[in-house]
Design a protein around this motif. Structure first.
Motif, short mmCIF file in Angstrom:
data_model
loop_
_atom_site.label_atom_id
_atom_site.label_comp_id
_atom_site.label_asym_id
_atom_site.label_seq_id
_atom_site.Cartn_x
_atom_site.Cartn_y
_atom_site.Cartn_z
N ASP A 153 -8.55 7.61 -9.42
CA ASP A 153 -7.68 8.62 -8.78
C ASP A 153 -7.20 8.14 -7.41
OD1 ASP A 153 -8.00 10.24 -10.95
OD2 ASP A 153 -9.55 11.51 -10.04
N LEU A 154 -8.10 7.49 -6.69
CA LEU A 154 -7.75 6.98 -5.36
C LEU A 154 -6.68 5.89 -5.47
CD1 LEU A 154 -8.59 7.44 -2.42
CD2 LEU A 154 -10.32 5.67 -2.69
N ASN A 156 -4.44 5.58 -7.90
CA ASN A 156 -3.17 6.22 -8.26
C ASN A 156 -2.50 6.81 -7.02
OD1 ASN A 156 -3.42 5.58 -10.96
ND2 ASN A 156 -4.44 7.50 -11.50
N ASN A 157 -3.32 7.44 -6.16
CA ASN A 157 -2.79 8.02 -4.92
C ASN A 157 -2.25 6.92 -4.01
OD1 ASN A 157 -2.19 9.97 -3.03
ND2 ASN A 157 -4.29 10.20 -2.30
N TYR A 158 -3.00 5.83 -3.89
CA TYR A 158 -2.57 4.69 -3.06
C TYR A 158 -1.26 4.11 -3.59
CZ TYR A 158 -2.42 -0.03 -1.15
OH TYR A 158 -2.00 -1.19 -0.53
N SER A 160 1.07 5.50 -5.36
CA SER A 160 2.18 6.42 -5.11
C SER A 160 2.66 6.32 -3.66
CB SER A 160 1.74 7.86 -5.42
OG SER A 160 2.73 8.78 -5.07
N HIS A 161 1.72 6.30 -2.71
CA HIS A 161 2.08 6.20 -1.29
C HIS A 161 2.66 4.82 -0.95
CE1 HIS A 161 -0.26 9.91 -0.73
NE2 HIS A 161 0.45 10.06 0.35
N LYS A 352 3.35 6.87 7.14
CA LYS A 352 3.00 6.34 5.82
C LYS A 352 2.02 5.18 5.94
CE LYS A 352 7.41 7.69 3.71
NZ LYS A 352 6.87 8.82 2.99
N LEU A 359 -6.29 5.26 2.94
CA LEU A 359 -6.61 5.11 1.52
C LEU A 359 -7.21 3.73 1.23
CD1 LEU A 359 -3.43 6.77 -0.06
CD2 LEU A 359 -5.74 7.72 -0.01
#
Length: 550
Positions: A153-154, A156-158, A160-161, A352, A359
């Motif tokens: 999950d981390l 995927n978040n990274y 995306s950012h 950003k 992250l």
């Protein structure tokens, strides 16, 4: 998982259809029986390039079709991204035509090989002793650590950012490049804009200016013509209006006698009214007519200015000049506002950047915690696989750049010998050792993430009976979490499978064909006994086979 496979007209296979189950499946057969043919056919489903020579009967097409249960693979987004119909039971088909042309289909939708390969990577992992390059790949090594660190999950978040960050960086680069170019043109554009602004352009004014210039420039001739004309029309005794008055009076007397005379009278009366109006207009123009040298000079100057602007900007109308003025105004305004826009974009990028750093640090910390557990699990498994002195030295350095999976720089080192020097895997391990390391890693991964079906192709070559027994046990444990196939010559491994298939050759009508058969318990017993002692089965081989199966 793969649930069925159909092969027609491929190499030594005329027609083969087989169903597969979950768990651990064994494939055995004598050397040269056609196990490589089976793998070759399967590789076509995974996107390997087709070879016309692989068609058995060159007059017919070769068809290979497999059905996969993709329910637990979370592949809907991949299907959507490639405009494919998502089906839990996905059908992949490959055809090789006699012409040599190859076609591929996913759920009956035509696809190219790159799409087939993309999906194939998510469905089956064929692993042989010689295919261990993946081990030395950074991204795969990170995949192992991230699986234990539960970073999915981390990550995927990274990701995306990071995508947003790269987009913002690209936009800033465009602004900076535009500014560098705009500064060069700014002074010139400002000069042109000032020139067009001071020209006080009015759409459609060219025609009126030209008319005014012609009037002022020929005023004496116009005055003389108007004076003479008003005399012709308005002179008391012989003027046209006076004569028309007499004519109108004459016809008025006889207009009551016939419609013809009445009609003529009306036409004469109409002409009189129109001419009287013309006369009034001429008098008005004559009164307004006044020589104005100063105005003439202004009009002439404006026309000269417009013509010069037309030539400079390669246009022919005032409306086009107005459009150029508006465009220049936008450019100048953009240049003047660039610094504000750049400053805003830099602030956005900073935010950003801070999020990505946070992250990245979380990913780094999770990985640091997971590394000892990974090393311990790997070393314990490798002890069982005959590598008691295997040691891993895994280190992470928090770098400066943002990579696709964080800021970490990974060092994944290995030694197989006690007191040996740590080195990169490809330099420190032999082919057989790499194969066992890969088996250990896949075993660990299977506990933490959903892996595709894995097919081990004789990775047990050259290992002893006890080690092969451990290898079989590891494969069996892996099959709790995923579908596992093992192509093997070792009876200790073959006995551990939930299902057992045999590849064999047979002669039909003087033609040698390869086939695949699912063995029942008795057939399996014979096959393992033959693997133990040869074609002539001894009572001790049969007893040993029974012992292994039990």
């Amino acid at each position: 998982m793969i649930t069925s496979l159909s092969i027609k007209n491929y190499a030594l296979i005329d027609s083969l259809q087989v169903q597969f189950n979950q768990g651990f499946s064994i494939i055995t057969g004598e050397t040269g029986a056609g196990k490589s043919i089976l793998l070759g056919g399967l590789s076509l489903i995974l996107g390997k390039r087709a070879d016309l020579s692989s068609i058995k009967d060159a007059s017919k097409k070769c068809i290979i079709e497999a059905v996969f249960d993709v329910t637990n693979y979370h592949l809907k987004s991949l299907f959507d991204a490639n405009d494919l119909d998502y089906e839990p039971q996905t059908i992949v088909r490959r055809e090789i035509l006699p012409s040599g042309k190859s076609r591929a289909f996913i759920n009956d939708s035509p696809v190219n090989l790159s799409t087939l390969q993309l999906l194939g990577e998510q469905l089956i992992d064929i692993h042989s002793q010689h295919e261990t390059l993946q081990l030395v790949d950074d991204s795969f090594q990170f995949e192992i650590i991230d699986a234990l660190a539960k970073n999915n999950d981390l990550l995927n978040n990274y990701t995306s950012h990071l995508k947003q960050y790269k987009l913002a960086q690209k936009e800033l680069d465009v602004l900076l490049k535009f500014k560098a170019e705009a500064i060069k043109e700014y002074d010139y554009n400002t000069f042109l804009l000032k020139e067009l602004t001071e020209a006080n352009l009015v759409d459609g004014e060219l025609v009126s200016l030209e008319e005014e210039f012609e009037t002022l420039n020929n005023i004496e001739e116009i005055r003389e013509s108007l004076s003479h004309s008003t005399q012709l029309v308005g002179e008391e005794e012989i003027g046209i209006l006076s004569l028309l008055t007499q004519l109108k009076s004459n016809f008025k007397k006889i207009s009551a006698y016939a419609n013809t005379y009445q009609s003529l009278f009306e036409r004469i009366d109409s002409s009189f009214i129109e001419l009287d109006d013309v006369f009034a207009e001429m008098e008005k123009l004559q009164e307004q007519l006044d020589a104005d040298p100063e105005r003439l000079e202004k009009v002439n100057s404006k026309l000269l200015l417009l013509n010069n602007l037309f030539k400079k900007h390669l246009v022919s109308s005032v409306s086009e000049l107005i459009l150029i003025r508006e465009s220049l105004s936008e450019k100048v305004s953009e240049t003047e506002n660039l610094d504000d826009r750049i400053q805003k974009k830099e602030k956005e990028l900073k935010v950003k950047n801070d999020v990505l750093n946070k992250l990245s640090k979380e990913l780094h910390d999770n990985r640091i915690k997971a590394i000892p557990e990974l090393a311990t699990q790997l070393e314990d498994l490798l002890k069982d696989l005959g590598m008691p002195n295997a040691k891993f030295q895994v280190s992470l350095k928090f770098g400066e750049a943002f990579y696709s999976n964080g800021k970490d720089v990974l060092s994944f080192l290995f030694t197989a010998n006690k007191g040996g020097q740590f080195n990169e895997l490809k330099k420190a391990a032999s082919g057989g050792e790499l194969s066992r390391i890969m088996l250990a890693i896949k075993s660990i991964l299977s506990k933490y993430k959903q892996l595709p079906t894995i097919m081990f192709d004789e990775i047990d070559s050259g290992v002893s009976g006890e080690i092969s027994n451990k290898m079989g046990q590891i494969m069996l444990q892996m099959s709790q979490y995923m579908q596992v196939f093992a192509i093997t010559h070792i009876p200790q491994i073959a006995a551990k499978g939930h299902t057992h298939f045999k590849v064999f050759k047979e002669d039909v009508d003087n033609i040698t064909l390869t086939n695949l058969k699912k063995l029942n318990h008795d057939e399996r017993l014979v096959e393992i006994a033959q693997m133990l002692g040869g074609i002539e089965i001894s009572s001790s081989a049969m007893a040993h086979a029974k012992q292994l199966l039990n």
